[in-house]
Design a protein around this motif. Structure first.
Motif, short mmCIF file in Angstrom:
data_model
loop_
_atom_site.label_atom_id
_atom_site.label_comp_id
_atom_site.label_asym_id
_atom_site.label_seq_id
_atom_site.Cartn_x
_atom_site.Cartn_y
_atom_site.Cartn_z
N GLY A 156 -4.59 4.25 12.05
CA GLY A 156 -5.06 5.63 11.94
C GLY A 156 -6.39 5.83 12.66
N ILE A 180 -2.24 9.79 9.14
CA ILE A 180 -2.28 9.92 10.61
C ILE A 180 -1.28 8.94 11.23
CG2 ILE A 180 -3.71 9.44 12.65
CD1 ILE A 180 -6.12 10.54 11.00
N THR A 181 -1.32 7.70 10.73
CA THR A 181 -0.43 6.66 11.25
C THR A 181 1.05 7.02 11.01
OG1 THR A 181 -2.12 5.06 10.68
CG2 THR A 181 0.05 4.18 11.16
N LEU A 182 1.34 7.45 9.79
CA LEU A 182 2.73 7.73 9.45
C LEU A 182 3.27 8.94 10.22
CD1 LEU A 182 2.71 7.12 5.58
CD2 LEU A 182 3.83 5.71 7.32
N SER A 195 0.86 -1.18 0.00
CA SER A 195 0.00 0.00 0.00
C SER A 195 0.90 1.24 0.00
CB SER A 195 -0.86 0.00 1.26
OG SER A 195 -0.04 0.15 2.40
N ASP A 232 -3.77 8.25 1.84
CA ASP A 232 -5.07 8.68 2.35
C ASP A 232 -4.95 9.19 3.79
OD1 ASP A 232 -5.79 6.38 4.35
OD2 ASP A 232 -4.81 5.48 2.62
N ALA A 233 -6.04 9.78 4.28
CA ALA A 233 -6.02 10.46 5.58
C ALA A 233 -5.65 9.55 6.74
CB ALA A 233 -7.37 11.11 5.83
N LEU A 234 -6.21 8.34 6.79
CA LEU A 234 -5.93 7.45 7.93
C LEU A 234 -4.48 6.97 7.92
CD1 LEU A 234 -9.14 5.24 8.32
CD2 LEU A 234 -8.28 6.91 9.94
N THR A 235 -3.97 6.69 6.73
CA THR A 235 -2.57 6.27 6.62
C THR A 235 -1.65 7.42 7.03
OG1 THR A 235 -3.12 4.74 4.84
CG2 THR A 235 -0.82 5.39 5.02
N MET A 280 -2.75 -0.07 8.13
CA MET A 280 -2.40 1.30 8.53
C MET A 280 -3.67 2.13 8.72
SD MET A 280 1.07 1.89 6.48
CE MET A 280 1.50 3.29 7.44
N TRP A 281 -4.74 1.74 8.04
CA TRP A 281 -6.02 2.43 8.29
C TRP A 281 -6.49 2.13 9.71
CZ3 TRP A 281 -9.27 1.01 3.29
CH2 TRP A 281 -8.71 1.67 2.18
N GLY A 340 1.11 3.56 2.12
CA GLY A 340 1.72 3.78 3.43
C GLY A 340 2.95 2.92 3.65
N MET A 341 2.89 1.67 3.19
CA MET A 341 4.05 0.79 3.35
C MET A 341 5.17 1.22 2.40
SD MET A 341 3.16 -1.04 5.86
CE MET A 341 4.43 -2.27 6.07
#
Lengths: 252, 161
Positions: free
Chosen positions: B18, A171-173, A136, A166-169, B14-15, A138-139
């Protein structure tokens, strides 16, 4: 002495119709250990500025000093993370990280060792033999980050690193980047991140440089004095975001 | 044999992380629709994320809300490699992952080709698209270091054994 010192840096590109000025008279310094965000609308030259700092492009006029010395060519104490990830599709995760090290003439044994360390640090264990297309966004960006960190730079340059996910990824990163930056064992303590997302700058940085467009110039330099972890819904967070926003709006 | 084997949403982990961070920022509970709206995230995608987080025991989803569960809080408090360990424990308890762990352990080579995995998936989850479930098995499995997949050798295998 500041770690980085930009003195009246201008950059223009020559076209048939005349010169296009992308950066005009940019001066600022960055201290060791600082997390600086550079915010501005598209076309303000912030990505060009990152490339000038890295030494990929020389400035047209002005100077970039690193530890007081003028940079000639690529500054090997910087590493850059790109928005597009810039991974080679025919290499595995491990291959992509090793490539950055081999290119710097690091011995195979040391490559192997560092690869292991940074794969572990950015959470890529288990993905060593995956190819970019299996990952993905993010990865993929974790691979970009591991490749940059593995050269053990003094300065990490990030060009819109979370704009392609995307937004959720994102946030994680962002959380993981902060964890890495604050971890005691991390060699890189100075970060310069270019972004067009104001909240991202306010969440992460110690200091925000605001740029305006045509030509690209600095119109604001703000300290972020909010304690970490930062509460994105608190009043001071919003007040600072609004301030950055209005600085950009006024000048565009 | 297929009792207790439920499909997994095709959702990137990762979602899930998040979503947990977002819940923590919002006091541990929020309306799913509101999260999707605030993050400009497709609601149908957010439902997958909620489902995935619930399968992993990190949140519960009473009446459209998402609530951070104790395991989710614990997850947020630890570093990335401890998160992998926690996920591995959770996945081992999941019917589908557990099925493949047992299947792989029964192989002399401790591995299977993708084609064989797809055949099993077609039988176990006839209403799902096997290719998509395979991709999720590999992605989650790699993240948790439970499964590995080597595309060049076409080998789906048990990691860490």
């Amino acid at each position: 002495m500041p770690l980085l010192d930009l003195k009246q840096v201008s950059k223009s590109f020559a076209y048939a119709k005349g010169d296009l000025s992308v950066l005009e008279n940019i001066s600022f310094t960055v201290e060791e250990g600082e997390f600086l965000a550079v915010v501005g609308p598209s076309g303000c030259g912030k990505s060009t500025m990152l490339r000038v700092i890295n030494g990929i492009m020389p400035p047209t006029t002005g100077q970039v000093l690193y530890n007081g010395r003028q940079i000639d060519g690529i500054n090997l104490e910087c590493a850059i993370v790109f928005q597009s990830f810039a991974l080679l599709p025919w290499l595995t995760v491990k291959g992509n990280i090793e490539m950055g090290l081999e290119a710097r003439g690091i011995s195979p044994a040391e490559c192997e060792k560092r690869c292991g360390i940074y794969i572990d640090k950015v959470g890529l264990d288990g993905f060593e033999e995956a190819y970019p297309r299996e990952l993905s966004g993010g990865m993929k960006q974790r691979v970009g980050l591991a490749r940059a960190l593995a050269v053990e730079p003094k300065v990490l340059l990030m060009d819109e690193p979370f704009s392609s996910v995307d937004a959720l990824t994102a946030i994680t990163l962002r959380e993981e980047l902060l964890d890495l930056w604050q971890a005691p064992g991390t060699s890189v303590k100075t970060v310069i991140m270019v972004t067009h997302i104001i909240e991202e700058a306010v969440e992460l940085a110690d200091r925000i440089l605001v740029m305006a467009t045509s030509p690209g110039r600095v119109v604001g330099d703000l300290k972020v004095e909010l304690p970490r972890p930062r509460d994105k819904r608190a009043e001071p967070f919003n007040a600072l975001s609004d301030k950055v926003f209005s600085l950009i709006e006024e000048r565009s | 044999m297929t009792a207790g084997i439920n499909p997994i949403p095709d959702c990137n982990l990762m979602w899930v992380f998040g979503l947990l961070e977002t819940l923590e920022d919002r006091g541990g509970r929020e309306d799913g629709y509101k999260i999707a709206r605030d993050l400009a995230f497709k609601f149908s995608d957010l439902l997958k994320v909620m489902k995935a987080a619930e399968i992993l025991g990190l949140v519960s989803t009473p009446s459209g809300d998402v609530v951070l569960e104790p395991l989710g809080k614990q997850f947020l408090a630890v570093d990335i490699n401890q998160r992998k360990l926690m996920l591995r424990e959770q996945l081992r308890k999941h019917g589908l992952f557990n099925y493949f762990v047992r299947l792989l352990r029964g192989q002399e080579s401790r591995s299977l080709s993708k084609e064989v995995v797809l055949e099993h998936l077609a039988i176990l989850l006839p209403a799902e698209r096997p290719e998509r479930t395979f991709a999720t098995l590999v992605n989650w499995g790699r993240f948790a270091e439970l499964f590995g997949y080597n595309k060049d050798e076409d080998r789906f295998y048990l990691d860490h054994e």
